[in-house]
Scaffold this motif. Structure first.
Motif: not given
Length: 261
Positions: A1-19
């Protein structure tokens, strides 16, 4: 898994305010990523390491910093950007601020994870979804519920608990060095400096995990989500509210009128 794909999962599940942030410590001779800004050269300032993380998670910038880019003396000592010094090791920096005496201050400094002098040349931080390097560590700032979701995800397959250490000082050491040394996920409590210079908010905590665990973390996020453990945390609404006595009196009067009709 590359970094952008992981980032998409994190943002979708966590909805964090910062990157979410990717972090890599570079060995001497290892090339600095092309996109990375150097604080001293490109920005005209020296920064605390928590500031550099702030640029990554709030501005979406990739920064690479070495000793000449760092303003914080504690960080220079801990990251091995300057040689060991007895004045630092003595506890003088914590004495009278965090510690009641130099002996207690020395124990504070001893508790911080450290790189040896010259062990690394630079640290690179950048927004996980945009970086042009493979990170060693993933860092996410969030509220306690979002951090809880990451902890749930990391424990999904193995159960048990996570171990974290807290001294209330030098969270840059926890975020970068302790994560690097242990290779384990951890909860991070933002330190006083991170709150002043890195702008960590009162409702924020942080969480780190090794990038090599990306697939495990995503599997844990998806598995716990399917099990009903989600963010935002759903509230329980299937109950009947209780109302003031005057409201109840109106209900009683309506009921009485219906009986008389």
């Amino acid at each position: 898994m590359d970094a952008p794909t992981l980032n998409g999962h994190l943002e979708r599940h966590l909805r964090v305010a910062t990157f979410p942030v990717g972090i890599r410590s570079l060995r001497p001779g290892e090339p600095v990523p092309r996109k990375a800004k150097r604080p001293g050269k490109d920005m005209g300032v020296k920064v605390a390491i928590c500031q550099a993380v702030g640029f990554a998670r709030r501005y979406g910038w990739t920064l690479a910093f070495a000793g000449e880019d760092v303003s914080c003396p504690i960080a220079k000592a801990v990251f091995g950007f300057e040689p060991p010094h007895e004045y630092y090791a003595s506890g003088a920096l914590a004495d009278g601020m965090y510690a009641s005496c130099r002996e207690a201050g020395a124990r504070f400094e001893d508790a911080l994870a450290k790189f040896g002098h010259g062990e690394i040349s630079h640290v690179v931080v950048g927004p996980l979804g945009r970086i042009d390097f493979e990170p060693e560590t993933v860092l996410v700032y969030g509220n306690s519920a979002q951090v809880l979701r990451l902890l749930n995800a990391c424990l999904y397959e193995k159960g048990g608990s996570l171990r974290s250490e807290f001294s209330g000082r030098g969270d840059c050491s926890d975020i970068v060095i302790r994560s690097h040394r242990t290779g384990e996920p951890q909860v991070v409590l933002p330190c006083y400096g991170d709150r002043i210079f890195g702008m960590a908010a009162d409702d924020e905590m942080a969480f780190t995990f090794p990038f090599r665990l990306a697939e495990q973390v995503v599997k844990g996020l998806e598995g716990t989500h399917a099990g009903g453990v989600r963010y935002p945390v759903p509230v329980y609404l299937r109950y009947q509210a209780d109302y003031p006595k005057s409201y109840q009196e109106l209900e009683r009067l309506w009921a009485e009128e219906r009986r008389e009709a």
